[in-house]
Write an enzyme that holds these catalytic residues in place. Structure first.
Site, PDB file in Angstrom:
ATOM      1  N   GLU A   3       0.864  -1.184   0.000  1.00 36.77           N
ATOM      2  CA  GLU A   3       0.000   0.000   0.000  1.00 36.77           C
ATOM      3  C   GLU A   3       0.900   1.232   0.000  1.00 36.77           C
ATOM      4  OE1 GLU A   3      -3.409  -0.498   0.256  1.00 36.77           O
ATOM      5  OE2 GLU A   3      -3.195  -2.661   0.477  1.00 36.77           O
ATOM      6  N   LYS A  51       3.284   4.158  -5.432  1.00 38.97           N
ATOM      7  CA  LYS A  51       4.004   2.995  -4.925  1.00 38.97           C
ATOM      8  C   LYS A  51       5.416   2.905  -5.487  1.00 38.97           C
ATOM      9  CE  LYS A  51      -0.318   0.607  -4.558  1.00 38.97           C
ATOM     10  NZ  LYS A  51      -1.035  -0.584  -5.006  1.00 38.97           N
ATOM     11  N   ASN A 165      -4.355  -3.576  -2.185  1.00 32.53           N
ATOM     12  CA  ASN A 165      -5.469  -4.494  -2.016  1.00 32.53           C
ATOM     13  C   ASN A 165      -6.160  -4.401  -0.648  1.00 32.53           C
ATOM     14  OD1 ASN A 165      -6.895  -6.294  -3.532  1.00 32.53           O
ATOM     15  ND2 ASN A 165      -5.998  -8.040  -2.471  1.00 32.53           N
ATOM     16  N   ARG A 250      -7.066 -10.369  -7.466  1.00 33.29           N
ATOM     17  CA  ARG A 250      -6.715 -10.074  -6.075  1.00 33.29           C
ATOM     18  C   ARG A 250      -7.800 -10.593  -5.145  1.00 33.29           C
ATOM     19  NH1 ARG A 250      -1.891  -8.705  -7.529  1.00 33.29           N
ATOM     20  NH2 ARG A 250      -1.600  -6.666  -8.422  1.00 33.29           N
TER      21      ARG A 250
END
Ligand SMILES: [Zn+2]
Length: 281
Positions: A3, A51, A165, A250
């Site tokens: 994350e 990210k 996710n 996912r």
């Protein structure tokens, strides 16, 4: 997938360890850069963009890395043992007089001119933890494709950058919508809250070692990783199913009572289950 807050913490670790110091060791263990030696160059900064991590060196060079699913940057003191994984998983080593940063399992590692950073991060939407955070633009981006399932739109870093996710599932819960609800079907009052909610979640977890979305004392997350345990609000068993385009499915968690919208039928195949059970991030 990490994350945005994980990447933010990694950037801070690298920045604190290296910035302002000259490199005494530089070792890139990927064929393309095997002969590159940055020893003697001063490290200017490491900044997170969504990210992505950008480590800048004097002389206008930037190291671009991305942790993807498995990657990590670890920082060690001079006499400390490296414990981030077996040696063959090391992709980069950057050392100063008193600290060594070791990049393990980095799926993306490239050196570029600092003036070309836009090429690798220019596609990102507003960064939830960045100076460019722009809630209106993030919301507009999310709604460019109203038919797209909410969960997929939230994960798309071109809309807004930083959600992985875990936050995807948690945000859908907080919005009372299943991850399969088309973005355009989200009631206006909830849609308006979305960017602010996402921003608060990441911001409040930026410095926390354990991710927390509930504000509750005994539970860190509402739904992520909790199937088939009871929902914290209504006691309905939390459900889980794949979401994605088939190539990047996912595990996605939701409460069928608290969240309205379409969802896969119970008993739909869950190929991911064995693979992900032990690595719930
Ligand atoms: Zn519930």
């Amino acid at each position: 997938m990490p994350e945005g807050d994980t990447v933010w913490q990694a950037a801070r670790r690298l920045h604190e360890a290296l910035a302002g110091k000259a490199l005494t060791r530089s070792d890139f263990r990927v064929p393309k850069y095997a002969t590159v030696d940055l020893t003697g160059r001063r490290v200017l900064s490491t900044v997170p963009r969504g990210k992505h991590l950008l480590t800048r060196f004097e002389g206008g060079l930037t190291l671009h890395t991305h942790l993807r699913m498995e990657g990590a940057w670890k920082v060690y003191g001079t006499d400390e043992r490296w414990r981030g994984g077996p040696g063959h998983q090391i992709r980069a080593v950057l050392g100063t007089a008193d600290r060594t940063a070791v990049g393990y399992r980095l799926q993306v590692l490239e050196l570029l001119r600092s003036t070309e950073e836009e090429r690798v991060v220019g596609h990102l939407g507003p960064d939830l933890l960045g100076p460019d955070w722009d809630p209106e633009r993030a919301l507009a981006n999310l709604f460019t494709d109203p038919a797209r399932p909410l969960g997929e739109a939230l994960l798309d870093q071109r809309n807004l950058a930083g959600i992985g996710n875990v936050y995807k599932s948690e945000l859908c819960f907080l919005l009372g919508a299943t991850p399969w609800l088309p973005v355009g079907a989200l009631p206006a009052d909830r849609a308006e809250k979305l960017p602010g909610l996402a921003h608060r979640l990441l911001e409040s977890n930026r410095d926390r070692p354990v991710r927390q979305t509930t504000g509750l004392h005994r539970h860190d997350l509402f739904v992520y990783g909790r199937a088939p345990r009871p929902c914290l609000r209504c006691r309905t068993p939390v459900r889980v199913a794949d979401q994605g385009d088939g190539s990047q499915d996912r595990p996605t968690y939701w409460c069928p009572t608290c969240q309205t919208g379409p969802a896969p039928a119970p008993g739909a195949p869950q190929r991911w289950r064995e693979r992900y059970r032990r690595t719930p991030t």
